[in-house]
Design a protein around this motif. Structure first.
Motif, short mmCIF file in Angstrom:
data_model
loop_
_atom_site.label_atom_id
_atom_site.label_comp_id
_atom_site.label_asym_id
_atom_site.label_seq_id
_atom_site.Cartn_x
_atom_site.Cartn_y
_atom_site.Cartn_z
N ASP A 140 0.82 -1.21 0.00
CA ASP A 140 0.00 0.00 0.00
C ASP A 140 0.86 1.26 0.00
OD1 ASP A 140 0.96 -0.57 2.51
OD2 ASP A 140 -0.73 0.39 3.54
N VAL A 141 2.14 1.14 0.30
CA VAL A 141 3.06 2.29 0.29
C VAL A 141 4.05 2.17 -0.86
CG1 VAL A 141 4.82 3.52 1.61
CG2 VAL A 141 2.80 2.64 2.77
N ARG A 142 4.64 0.97 -1.01
CA ARG A 142 5.54 0.68 -2.14
C ARG A 142 6.70 1.67 -2.25
NH1 ARG A 142 0.67 0.54 -4.70
NH2 ARG A 142 1.21 2.29 -6.03
N ALA A 143 7.38 1.88 -1.14
CA ALA A 143 8.54 2.76 -1.15
C ALA A 143 9.73 2.04 -1.79
CB ALA A 143 8.89 3.19 0.26
N LYS A 144 10.52 2.78 -2.56
CA LYS A 144 11.74 2.22 -3.14
C LYS A 144 12.94 2.39 -2.22
CE LYS A 144 10.65 2.50 -8.06
NZ LYS A 144 11.13 2.96 -9.40
N GLN A 145 12.91 3.45 -1.42
CA GLN A 145 14.00 3.69 -0.48
C GLN A 145 13.40 4.12 0.86
OE1 GLN A 145 14.37 5.46 -3.57
NE2 GLN A 145 15.82 4.01 -4.49
N ILE A 146 14.11 3.79 1.92
CA ILE A 146 13.78 4.29 3.25
C ILE A 146 15.09 4.71 3.91
CG2 ILE A 146 13.82 1.93 4.21
CD1 ILE A 146 11.84 2.93 6.34
N TRP A 147 15.06 5.89 4.52
CA TRP A 147 16.24 6.46 5.18
C TRP A 147 16.04 6.39 6.69
CZ3 TRP A 147 14.25 8.02 0.63
CH2 TRP A 147 15.11 8.22 -0.44
N ILE A 148 16.99 5.82 7.38
CA ILE A 148 16.97 5.75 8.84
C ILE A 148 18.18 6.53 9.35
CG2 ILE A 148 16.96 4.21 10.84
CD1 ILE A 148 15.98 1.99 9.02
N ASP A 149 17.93 7.48 10.25
CA ASP A 149 19.02 8.36 10.67
C ASP A 149 18.83 8.77 12.12
OD1 ASP A 149 21.33 9.84 10.50
OD2 ASP A 149 20.76 10.87 8.65
N TRP A 150 19.92 9.32 12.66
CA TRP A 150 19.91 9.89 14.01
C TRP A 150 20.15 11.39 13.89
CZ3 TRP A 150 24.40 12.31 15.91
CH2 TRP A 150 24.31 12.79 17.21
N THR A 151 19.41 12.16 14.66
CA THR A 151 19.56 13.61 14.63
C THR A 151 19.30 14.16 16.03
OG1 THR A 151 18.83 15.64 13.54
CG2 THR A 151 17.13 14.00 14.04
N ARG A 152 19.66 15.42 16.21
CA ARG A 152 19.40 16.11 17.49
C ARG A 152 18.53 17.33 17.20
NH1 ARG A 152 22.39 14.54 21.88
NH2 ARG A 152 21.97 16.52 22.92
N ILE A 153 17.41 17.40 17.90
CA ILE A 153 16.50 18.52 17.77
C ILE A 153 16.25 19.07 19.16
CG2 ILE A 153 14.21 19.27 17.01
CD1 ILE A 153 14.18 16.96 15.06
N ARG A 154 16.56 20.35 19.34
CA ARG A 154 16.42 21.02 20.64
C ARG A 154 17.14 20.25 21.75
NH1 ARG A 154 13.12 25.08 19.55
NH2 ARG A 154 11.49 24.82 17.97
#
Length: 780
Positions: free
Chosen positions: A43-57
Motif C-alpha cells: 500500500d506504500v511501495r517505497a523504493k527507499q527508506i532512510w533511517i538516521d539519528w539527529t538532534r532537535i532542541r
C-alpha cells in the motif's frame, strides 16, 4: 463515559496502554523492523527508506523517511489507531503487516513520543502520538492530534485544536518548522512519509539504549555490543547487518545514516547449496528448503525462518545442531513458512502443532544434508582430514541488485568485487542488460526435484540387507521352553551402529559399556555350551553318531578359539571403557553420553549380538531332544538309518549356520577394534589439545610476569615524576615569594630615591637587590 445514541458504552483505550502495548518488543531492532515493514508493504511501495539519528532542541531523535505513496488523512488516522489493517497483496508482493498494530508498538518501544509527517499528491498531514502530551493534559484516553493541509487551500476548520496541541507538545513550535519538515520529504520524492521519534528509551546508566557514537554509519544496540563475541551474529547488535537479511528477497533499499545497506539474497549467498522439499500433511504443495554453508563464519548457523518474505527467526538450531556432538556446524537452512502464524512482535511463531512438526522435520532434513555433504567429500577425497566446516568457502552464486529498478541479476561466479552502485547496464549478460527485462526465474519456477541423496539411499539399502540376513528367532510348538533362550533386549546392551567411521563426527560418542556387556554375554553363552557338553546329565547320556563326533572334533576347537578371541576383545573394550568414558563425559557432558547410549540402543546392532548368542545356544538344544529319542527306542534298522541320515543333515545345517555366525562375530569384533582405534586417536587429539593449553598457560604466565615488571617500572617512573613535580612546585613558590618581597621593597626604596621608576624595574633579576645594598651603604 462515552456512549452512542443506543445507550451502549464505547470501549476506550487508556494512555497507559501505549507503553504496555510496546513491551511485546523485547529487542529494539524488532520495533525498527515494524516501521520498515510499513514502508515496504504494497500500500506504500517505497523504493527507499532512510533511517538516521539527529538532534532537535538538544534531544536525541530517530528519524524514518521513505518515498512511498504517502498517507491520506483517513489512512493516517487508522495508522494512529489500533487494529486497522486493510493491506492487500499486489502482483507477487504480499504485505507483512496483518494486525494493524506495528507502528504503535514499534514507535512507543523506541521512544515516548512520535510525530508523523506525510505527503500525498493532494494533501499534507501531520499526526502526533505522544505519551508526554497525554500525561501533561491528564488524558483518560488516547488522543491523536492531526492536521491536514490541502493543495487547494480548503483546510479542515476543526484542526485548530490539534495544531495548538502539536505546537505546544512537540519539538516544533511554529507552522514554519512543520512546513520545513514536510518540504524535507520532497528531497526523496514527490510523495512520502517522515517519522521522528524522541524521548528515546534509556538504560540504567542514563545512556540511550541505541548507540549512535561507536559507528557513524550504523546504529548499534548498546547492551549487545558490550557482550558481542565470535559466537554472536552481527545482526544481534548491528542494525545494518540485521537489515541486510531482513527480507528473503529485498525489494526496497535501506539507507542507514547516509550509507546504503548491502542487501543479500540469503538463499543465494551460501556455499554447497542444495535444494530440498518438504510436504507437510496439512498442505497440498511442497515447501522448498535451501541448505548451504555460511561463507563468513562457521559459528553462525541454523535455520533462517521467513514469513511472507520477512525474517521472523534467524539462526534457529534444530536437530543435530542442538546436541553436544558439534554436528551441522556452519550449515544454514532457509525456509519461507507462510503457512505458520507469527506472533504480534514478528520475532517468533505461535507454538502450534504445525510449528512443532515443521521444526522436527527441519532437524531431519538438515542432518540428511550434513551427512550427504560429508559422504560426498569423503568419496571424492578419502584422505582428507580437514572438516568441511573448516574449509574456506565462497558463495556458489553471485547476485547483485540494480540501484535503479531494484531487480536482482545473477553475475558470473568469477566476479569478486562490485562497485558501490551497480546498474543493469553494467551486466555481463546481454540478455539482462536492461532494467525493462524481468528477473531470472525464481526457485519456485525452476525444477522442484530435491538434490540427490546417495548416503541416505546406501544406508537404506544396507538396513534392508541386514534385516533380510538376520531372521527373527521364534519358538515353535514342538520345541520345549528350554530352546527359547535369548539375550535380553535392553537399551544398555546395544553397541554402535549407523554411519561408517568416515561419516562419523570427529568427536565420536561410543557406548563402550554396552560393547563390553554384549561381549561378556556372548562369552557366557559359549561357556554355558561348553559346560553343558562336559557336565554329566541326569538322563542317559546319548552316544553321538560318527558324523556328529567328527563335527565336534573338527569345529569345537575353532568355537573355543573364537570364544577366547571374544574374551580378549571384551577385556580390551572394558579397559578402553574405563579410560575413555571419563574423557567423553568431561569433554561432552554426562547427558550427551547417556543420550548416545539410548540412541545406540535403538540402532539395532545390539540385537545382532543377542541374536547370534541365542542361535548358538538354540541349535544344540534343538537337536538334543532328537538325539535322546534316537537312543531310547526303535530297533528297526531301516528306521535307524533314516534317523541317522536326518541327524546328519541337521548336523550339516547346524555346521553351516555356526560357520556363518562365527563369520558375523568376527566382523563385529573387527568393527569394535576399529571403533577402539578411533577412540585412541581421539584420546591422542585431546592430549595434544591439553598440551597446547598448557603451553598457552605457560606463555600467559610469562607475559604476566613481564607485565608485572613493566608495572613496577612505571610505578618507579611515576614516583620520580611526582617528586620532580613537587620540587618544581616548591621552587615556583619560592620564586613567587621573592618577587613579592622585591615588589614591596621597591615601594620602600621610592621614598629614599624619588627618581626611581618602578615600571622599568625587572623584579625577576637582582637589580633591585643591588640598589638596596647601595642605599644601605649610603645610610650607614
Amino acid at each position: 463515559m462515552a456512549t452512542r445514541k443506543s445507550g451502549i458504552p464505547l470501549s476506550t483505550i487508556s494512555p497507559k496502554f501505549l507503553h504496555a502495548n510496546s513491551t511485546s518488543h523485547t529487542w529494539p531492532f524488532s520495533a525498527i523492523a515494524e516501521l520498515i515493514d510499513n514502508s515496504y508493504d504494497p500500500d506504500v511501495r517505497a523504493k527507499q527508506i532512510w533511517i538516521d539519528w539527529t538532534r532537535i532542541r538538544g534531544l536525541d531523535c530517530l528519524s524514518f523517511m521513505d518515498n512511498g505513496e504517502g498517507l491520506t488523512r483517513a489512512r493516517l488516522h487508522k495508522m494512529l489507531s489500533f487494529g486497522f489493517s486493510e493491506k492487500k497483496a499486489m502482483k507477487f508482493h504480499i504485505p507483512v503487516g496483518v494486525y494493524g498494530n506495528g507502528f504503535k508498538s514499534g514507535s512507543m518501544r523506541l521512544g515516548k513520543d512520535a510525530i508523523v509527517f506525510t505527503k500525498t499528491r493532494d494533501t499534507m498531514s501531520v499526526g502526533l502520538l505522544s505519551q508526554s502530551y497525554l500525561e501533561a493534559i491528564g488524558a483518560q484516553r488516547v488522543l491523536v492530534p492531526m492536521i491536514t493541509f490541502r493543495r487547494d487551500g480548503h483546510n479542515h476548520v476543526e484542526d485548530g485544536g490539534s495544531l495548538r496541541a502539536i505546537l505546544s507538545h512537540s519539538l516544533f513550535n511554529s507552522e514554519k518548522e512543520l512546513f520545513a519538515e514536510l518540504r524535507a520529504i520532497s528531497a526523496a520524492g514527490h510523495t512520502g512519509t517522515r517519522i521522528i521519534i524522541w524521548n528515546l528509551r534509556m538504560t540504567s546508566n542514563g545512556e540511550t539504549e541505541l548507540d549512535f557514537d561507536t559507528d557513524k554509519y550504523d546504529i548499534l544496540v548498546r547492551a549487545n555490543t558490550s557482550d558481542k563475541s565470535n559466537m554472536t551474529p552481527e545482526s544481534e547488535y548491528s542494525l545494518r547487518a540485521y537489515c541486510s537479511i531482513l527480507y528473503l528477497k529485498p525489494r526496497m533499499q535501506i539507507i542507514i545514516r547516509g550509507q546504503r545497506v548491502k542487501s543479500q539474497l540469503i538463499s543465494k549467498s551460501l556455499a554447497l547449496i542444495a535444494q530440498d522439499n518438504y510436504r507437510p500433511s496439512f498442505l497440498n504443495k511442497r515447501v522448498r528448503i535451501t541448505f548451504g554453508y555460511n561463507t563468513q563464519s562457521k559459528e553462525h548457523y541454523g535455520i533462517m525462518m521467513y514469513h511472507k518474505n520477512r525474517l521472523i527467526k534467524p539462526y534457529v538450531k534444530v536437530g543435530c545442531q542442538c546436541k553436544a556432538e558439534r554436528k551441522g556446524v556452519g550449515v544454514i537452512g532457509v525456509i519461507e513458512c507462510n503457512f505458520l502464524q507469527p506472533t504480534h512482535n514478528k520475532q517468533d511463531f505461535d507454538d502450534t502443532d504445525k510449528y512443532r512438526k515443521i521444526m522436527h522435520n527441519l532437524g531431519i532434513k538438515l542432518e540428511e544434508y550434513w551427512n550427504e555433504i560429508r559422504y560426498k567429500r569423503k568419496k571424492e577425497d578419502p584422505k582428507c582430514t580437514v572438516a568441511i566446516e573448516d574449509v574456506l568457502k565462497v558463495p556458489d552464486q553471485v547476485w547483485v541488485q540494480c540501484d535503479s529498478c531494484l531487480k536482482w541479476r545473477r553475475l558470473p561466479d568469477a566476479i569478486t568485487e562490485l562497485p558501490d552502485k551497480w546498474f543493469c547496464g553494467m551486466n555481463y549478460d546481454p540478455q539482462f542488460r536492461s532494467c525493462l527485462v524481468e528477473e531470472e526465474l525464481e526457485d519456485e519456477e525452476e525444477d522442484q526435484k530435491s538434490y540427490p541423496k546417495p548416503f541416505k539411499r546406501q544406508r537404506r539399502n544396507t538396513k534392508s540387507l541386514l534385516e533380510e540376513n538376520i531372521p527373527e528367532i521364534t519358538q515353535t510348538q514342538d520345541e520345549p521352553a528350554l530352546t527359547t533362550i535369548q539375550a535380553p533386549r535392553h537399551p544398555a546392551t546395544s553397541v554402535i551402529s549407523g554411519p561408517s567411521l568416515a561419516e562419523r563426527s570427529p568427536l565420536p560418542l561410543i557406548n563402550l559399556t554396552a560393547v563390553s556387556n554384549s561381549l561378556r554375554r556372548v562369552k557366557q553363552k559359549f561357556s554355558a555350551i561348553e559346560t553343558q557338553m562336559e557336565v554329566t546329565p541326569s538322563f542317559p547320556v546319548p552316544s553321538l553318531t560318527p558324523p556328529q563326533e567328527l563335527f565336534f572334533q573338527t569345529h569345537w576347537p575353532a568355537l573355543n578359539e573364537e570364544r577366547k578371541t571374544l574374551t580378549q576383545s571384551d577385556t580390551l573394550a572394558s579397559k578402553a571403557a574405563c579410560g575413555m568414558m571419563e574423557g567423553i563425559e568431561s569433554h561432552q557432558g554426562l547427558a550427551a553420553a547417556e543420550e548416545t547410549c539410548e540412541r545406540d540402543a535403538s540402532s539395532g546392532t545390539g540385537r545382532e549380538y543377542c541374536s547370534a548368542a541365542a542361535r548358538i545356544i538354540e541349535l544344540p538344544l534343538k537337536n538334543e531332544k532328537k538325539w535322546v529319542v534316537h537312543h531310547e527306542g526303535h530297533d528297526d534298522d531301516e528306521e535307524e538309518e533314516e534317523e541317522e541320515e536326518c541327524n546328519l543333515a541337521e548336523a550339516q545345517q547346524w555346521q553351516d549356520e555356526l560357520m556363518e555366525l562365527m563369520h558375523e562375530t568376527a566382523e563385529e569384533r573387527d568393527a569394535c577394534r576399529q571403533e577402539l582405534e578411533v577412540l585412541q586417536e581421539h584420546s591422542a587429539a585431546l592430549e595434544d589439545e591439553r598440551n597446547q593449553l598448557i603451553c598457552r598457560l605457560e606463555s600467559a604466565e610469562e607475559e604476566k610476569s613481564k607485565l608485572s615488571a613493566q608495572c613496577d617500572q612505571l610505578r618507579t617512573q611515576l614516583a620520580e615524576l611526582r617528586e620532580r613535580s613537587q620540587r618544581g612546585k616548591e621552587e615556583k613558590d619560592d620564586s613567587c615569594k621573592l618577587r613579592t618581597l622585591r615588589l614591596n621593597l621597591s615601594r620602600l626604596l621610592v621614598s629614599f630615591i624619588p627618581s626611581l621608576r618602578l615600571e622599568h624595574v625587572d623584579y625577576s633579576s637582582d637589580v633591585l637587590d643591588t640598589i638596596l645594598i647601595q642605599v644601605l651603604e649610603h645610610i650607614t
